[in-house]
Write a protein that holds these residues in place. Structure first.
Motif, PDB file in Angstrom:
ATOM      1  N   TYR A 156       0.823  -1.205   0.000  1.00  0.00           N
ATOM      2  CA  TYR A 156       0.000   0.000   0.000  1.00  0.00           C
ATOM      3  C   TYR A 156       0.860   1.260   0.000  1.00  0.00           C
ATOM      4  O   TYR A 156       0.519   2.249  -0.650  1.00  0.00           O
ATOM      5  CB  TYR A 156      -0.938   0.011   1.208  1.00  0.00           C
ATOM      6  N   PHE A 157       1.953   1.226   0.712  1.00  0.00           N
ATOM      7  CA  PHE A 157       2.867   2.362   0.730  1.00  0.00           C
ATOM      8  C   PHE A 157       3.457   2.611  -0.650  1.00  0.00           C
ATOM      9  O   PHE A 157       3.508   3.750  -1.119  1.00  0.00           O
ATOM     10  CB  PHE A 157       3.982   2.127   1.757  1.00  0.00           C
ATOM     11  N   LEU A 172       2.177   1.670  -3.518  1.00  0.00           N
ATOM     12  CA  LEU A 172       1.081   2.112  -4.381  1.00  0.00           C
ATOM     13  C   LEU A 172       0.772   3.594  -4.153  1.00  0.00           C
ATOM     14  O   LEU A 172       0.617   4.353  -5.108  1.00  0.00           O
ATOM     15  CB  LEU A 172      -0.162   1.258  -4.131  1.00  0.00           C
ATOM     16  N   LEU A 173       0.697   4.001  -2.926  1.00  0.00           N
ATOM     17  CA  LEU A 173       0.431   5.403  -2.605  1.00  0.00           C
ATOM     18  C   LEU A 173       1.561   6.312  -3.089  1.00  0.00           C
ATOM     19  O   LEU A 173       1.306   7.382  -3.648  1.00  0.00           O
ATOM     20  CB  LEU A 173       0.239   5.561  -1.089  1.00  0.00           C
ATOM     21  N   LEU A 174       2.787   5.890  -2.908  1.00  0.00           N
ATOM     22  CA  LEU A 174       3.930   6.670  -3.365  1.00  0.00           C
ATOM     23  C   LEU A 174       3.941   6.811  -4.885  1.00  0.00           C
ATOM     24  O   LEU A 174       4.156   7.900  -5.415  1.00  0.00           O
ATOM     25  CB  LEU A 174       5.235   6.030  -2.888  1.00  0.00           C
ATOM     26  N   SER A 175       3.684   5.730  -5.602  1.00  0.00           N
ATOM     27  CA  SER A 175       3.669   5.803  -7.067  1.00  0.00           C
ATOM     28  C   SER A 175       2.515   6.673  -7.554  1.00  0.00           C
ATOM     29  O   SER A 175       2.651   7.413  -8.525  1.00  0.00           O
ATOM     30  CB  SER A 175       3.603   4.405  -7.674  1.00  0.00           C
ATOM     31  N   PHE A 176       1.370   6.606  -6.895  1.00  0.00           N
ATOM     32  CA  PHE A 176       0.225   7.450  -7.245  1.00  0.00           C
ATOM     33  C   PHE A 176       0.582   8.924  -7.058  1.00  0.00           C
ATOM     34  O   PHE A 176       0.303   9.760  -7.920  1.00  0.00           O
ATOM     35  CB  PHE A 176      -0.961   7.060  -6.357  1.00  0.00           C
ATOM     36  N   PHE A 177       1.216   9.257  -5.950  1.00  0.00           N
ATOM     37  CA  PHE A 177       1.623  10.630  -5.679  1.00  0.00           C
ATOM     38  C   PHE A 177       2.630  11.128  -6.711  1.00  0.00           C
ATOM     39  O   PHE A 177       2.519  12.240  -7.224  1.00  0.00           O
ATOM     40  CB  PHE A 177       2.216  10.732  -4.275  1.00  0.00           C
TER      41      PHE A 177
END
Length: 65
Positions: free
Chosen positions: A4-5, A7-12
């Motif tokens: 999840y981390f 995924l969130l980092l790549s989204f940002f």
């Protein structure tokens, strides 16, 4: 949790980088219209150095580049 981390980092990173790209095909600062005999041709100029002329195929647009 690690997935999840990441995924969130790549989204940002994706959305932070995409907002900094210029709007090709709709630039009042870098674009202009060349009026010729039979056509009005829209152009944009970026960077420095020798010019590079890019011509899209039939039915294409500046988004192809």
């Amino acid at each position: 949790m690690k997935k999840y981390f990441i995924l969130l980092l790549s989204f940002f990173l994706f959305f932070s980088c995409s907002s900094q790209t210029p709007e090709y095909g709709n630039s009042l600062k870098n674009g202009g219209i060349m009026h010729l005999k039979d056509a009005d041709i829209y152009y944009e100029i970026y960077g420095k150095g020798k010019p590079l002329f890019l011509l899209h195929g039939n039915g294409g647009s500046i988004d192809a580049f």
